[in-house]
Scaffold this motif. Structure first.
Motif, PDB file in Angstrom:
ATOM      1  N   GLU A 141      -5.517 -67.889 -26.717  1.00  9.02           N
ATOM      2  CA  GLU A 141      -6.462 -67.114 -27.530  1.00  9.02           C
ATOM      3  C   GLU A 141      -6.064 -67.089 -29.003  1.00  9.02           C
ATOM      4  O   GLU A 141      -6.909 -66.868 -29.875  1.00  9.02           O
ATOM      5  CB  GLU A 141      -6.544 -65.668 -27.009  1.00  9.02           C
ATOM      6  N   ALA A 142      -4.784 -67.275 -29.303  1.00  3.87           N
ATOM      7  CA  ALA A 142      -4.302 -67.185 -30.689  1.00  3.87           C
ATOM      8  C   ALA A 142      -3.520 -68.442 -31.029  1.00  3.87           C
ATOM      9  O   ALA A 142      -2.410 -68.646 -30.530  1.00  3.87           O
ATOM     10  CB  ALA A 142      -3.427 -65.947 -30.861  1.00  3.87           C
ATOM     11  N   VAL A 143      -4.106 -69.279 -31.876  1.00  7.33           N
ATOM     12  CA  VAL A 143      -3.459 -70.518 -32.302  1.00  7.33           C
ATOM     13  C   VAL A 143      -3.494 -70.583 -33.819  1.00  7.33           C
ATOM     14  O   VAL A 143      -4.347 -69.960 -34.465  1.00  7.33           O
ATOM     15  CB  VAL A 143      -4.157 -71.759 -31.697  1.00  7.33           C
ATOM     16  N   PRO A 144      -2.576 -71.329 -34.428  1.00  3.01           N
ATOM     17  CA  PRO A 144      -2.538 -71.401 -35.896  1.00  3.01           C
ATOM     18  C   PRO A 144      -3.841 -71.912 -36.482  1.00  3.01           C
ATOM     19  O   PRO A 144      -4.490 -72.797 -35.938  1.00  3.01           O
ATOM     20  CB  PRO A 144      -1.390 -72.383 -36.158  1.00  3.01           C
ATOM     21  N   GLY A 145      -4.225 -71.329 -37.600  1.00  4.39           N
ATOM     22  CA  GLY A 145      -5.402 -71.771 -38.330  1.00  4.39           C
ATOM     23  C   GLY A 145      -6.663 -70.983 -38.060  1.00  4.39           C
ATOM     24  O   GLY A 145      -7.625 -71.082 -38.822  1.00  4.39           O
ATOM     25  N   LEU A 146      -6.665 -70.174 -36.999  1.00  2.00           N
ATOM     26  CA  LEU A 146      -7.854 -69.383 -36.693  1.00  2.00           C
ATOM     27  C   LEU A 146      -7.922 -68.142 -37.577  1.00  2.00           C
ATOM     28  O   LEU A 146      -6.892 -67.541 -37.903  1.00  2.00           O
ATOM     29  CB  LEU A 146      -7.853 -68.958 -35.221  1.00  2.00           C
ATOM     30  N   SER A 147      -9.120 -67.753 -37.939  1.00  2.00           N
ATOM     31  CA  SER A 147      -9.292 -66.488 -38.658  1.00  2.00           C
ATOM     32  C   SER A 147      -9.093 -65.338 -37.680  1.00  2.00           C
ATOM     33  O   SER A 147      -9.348 -65.462 -36.474  1.00  2.00           O
ATOM     34  CB  SER A 147     -10.689 -66.404 -39.275  1.00  2.00           C
ATOM     35  N   ALA A 148      -8.618 -64.215 -38.186  1.00  2.00           N
ATOM     36  CA  ALA A 148      -8.361 -63.055 -37.342  1.00  2.00           C
ATOM     37  C   ALA A 148      -8.640 -61.791 -38.127  1.00  2.00           C
ATOM     38  O   ALA A 148      -8.625 -61.780 -39.364  1.00  2.00           O
ATOM     39  CB  ALA A 148      -6.929 -63.064 -36.827  1.00  2.00           C
ATOM     40  N   LEU A 149      -8.888 -60.721 -37.397  1.00  2.00           N
ATOM     41  CA  LEU A 149      -9.239 -59.441 -37.991  1.00  2.00           C
ATOM     42  C   LEU A 149      -8.323 -58.365 -37.436  1.00  2.00           C
ATOM     43  O   LEU A 149      -8.251 -58.170 -36.222  1.00  2.00           O
ATOM     44  CB  LEU A 149     -10.700 -59.106 -37.666  1.00  2.00           C
ATOM     45  N   LEU A 150      -7.573 -57.726 -38.306  1.00  2.00           N
ATOM     46  CA  LEU A 150      -6.698 -56.641 -37.884  1.00  2.00           C
ATOM     47  C   LEU A 150      -7.530 -55.394 -37.635  1.00  2.00           C
ATOM     48  O   LEU A 150      -8.278 -54.952 -38.506  1.00  2.00           O
ATOM     49  CB  LEU A 150      -5.640 -56.373 -38.953  1.00  2.00           C
ATOM     50  N   ILE A 151      -7.408 -54.834 -36.439  1.00  2.00           N
ATOM     51  CA  ILE A 151      -8.121 -53.606 -36.108  1.00  2.00           C
ATOM     52  C   ILE A 151      -7.223 -52.435 -36.468  1.00  2.00           C
ATOM     53  O   ILE A 151      -6.185 -52.221 -35.849  1.00  2.00           O
ATOM     54  CB  ILE A 151      -8.504 -53.566 -34.620  1.00  2.00           C
ATOM     55  N   ALA A 152      -7.631 -51.708 -37.485  1.00  2.00           N
ATOM     56  CA  ALA A 152      -6.806 -50.591 -37.948  1.00  2.00           C
ATOM     57  C   ALA A 152      -6.841 -49.460 -36.936  1.00  2.00           C
ATOM     58  O   ALA A 152      -7.869 -49.201 -36.311  1.00  2.00           O
ATOM     59  CB  ALA A 152      -7.305 -50.095 -39.296  1.00  2.00           C
ATOM     60  N   PRO A 153      -5.718 -48.764 -36.742  1.00  2.00           N
ATOM     61  CA  PRO A 153      -5.727 -47.601 -35.851  1.00  2.00           C
ATOM     62  C   PRO A 153      -6.606 -46.504 -36.409  1.00  2.00           C
ATOM     63  O   PRO A 153      -7.007 -46.526 -37.578  1.00  2.00           O
ATOM     64  CB  PRO A 153      -4.233 -47.181 -35.836  1.00  2.00           C
ATOM     65  N   SER A 154      -6.912 -45.534 -35.568  1.00  2.00           N
ATOM     66  CA  SER A 154      -7.661 -44.377 -36.050  1.00  2.00           C
ATOM     67  C   SER A 154      -6.793 -43.542 -36.950  1.00  2.00           C
ATOM     68  O   SER A 154      -5.601 -43.808 -37.120  1.00  2.00           O
ATOM     69  CB  SER A 154      -8.136 -43.544 -34.859  1.00  2.00           C
TER      70      SER A 154
END
Length: 264
Positions: free
Chosen positions: A243-256
């Motif tokens: 599911e996670a390989v180099p070069g992919l865009s990703a979005l950090l989900i901030a905690p509440s």
């Protein structure tokens, strides 16, 4: 502008993600945690490339070497000089020992003893200089070989066999893709939400329909907010997976905004 929603039931992006950020962004790209650009320690012509692009390399493994005929000749010359210096040192030491044993019988004067000690010390100094010259010649030869400082993948080389290389010129890139890292610059309003050692969720943006969530570990947060941009930096380590390989865009989900549980 906000981030477009997907059609998957659990693919909606939470409130505390990029859509609500005015400065900075929770979006980044997954990069190898270790990315090393290798530079040549000496100038020369590439003699052989030992590893092909895409191949695994171990830490300390040779990747390529430069022409080294001159350096090998310098080693041979230095070793020959060292052998002569060693013989002279042994001869001077034996002479000093003989004079010291006979000095008690007044066969040799105090001055002769002092001269013998001086000659022995000079011979020892020349031997030490010869040893250092050999070591220096070996270092120069070792500098003709480019070695990987890490275990990883040889991503690319910038030169071919027969091409010239300048000193400190970057000639290869090695990456460790066993773990990934993403760096995000967050708005100051989220400064209290991240701590080192905290577990966070990361949405990997593979396609519009395929956006799996993986676990990440916060390995660094800036201790202060940059006054110029009003943002701070967060580094998240993510283990590589399908599911996670180099070069992919990703979005950090901030905690509440609730108190953070770093063990979650």
């Amino acid at each position: 502008p906000g981030v477009a929603q997907t059609s998957k039931p659990n693919a909606a992006i939470p409130m505390h993600t990029i859509g609500s950020v005015t400065r900075g962004s929770f979006r980044s790209v997954l990069q190898p945690a270790v990315d090393v650009s290798l530079s040549a320690r000496a100038a020369g012509i590439i003699d052989v490339i030992l590893v092909h692009e895409g191949q695994h390399v171990d830490s300390g493994q040779s990747i390529m070497s430069l022409d080294s005929d001159q350096e090998r000749a310098e080693i041979a010359l230095a070793e020959a000089a060292l052998r002569g210096a060693r013989a002279e040192m042994e001869r001077a030491a034996a002479e000093l020992d003989r004079i010291e044993r006979l000095r008690s019988d007044n066969i040799y004067s105090e001055k002769q003893l002092l001269d013998a000690k001086t000659l022995a010390e000079i011979a020892r100094s020349r031997h030490d200089q010869g040893t250092a010259s050999v070591e220096l010649a070996r270092v120069r030869l070792a500098n003709r070989t480019l070695k990987s400082p890490i275990s990883g993948i040889l991503l690319k080389t910038n030169k071919l066999v027969g091409e010239a290389v300048d000193r400190y010129e970057t000639v290869a890139q090695v990456v460790d893709v066993t773990s990934l890292e993403m760096v995000v610059f967050c708005d100051a309003r989220y400064f209290s939400l991240f701590t080192t050692g905290q577990r966070v969720d990361v949405r990997v943006l593979k396609t519009a329909e395929d956006q799996p969530i993986v676990s990440g570990l916060v390995v660094h947060t800036d201790p202060i907010v940059d006054p110029a941009s009003g943002t701070f930096r967060v580094k998240v380590k993510i283990e590589r997976s399908p599911e996670a390989v180099p070069g992919l865009s990703a979005l950090l989900i901030a905690p509440s905004s609730e108190p953070i549980d770093s063990q979650r």
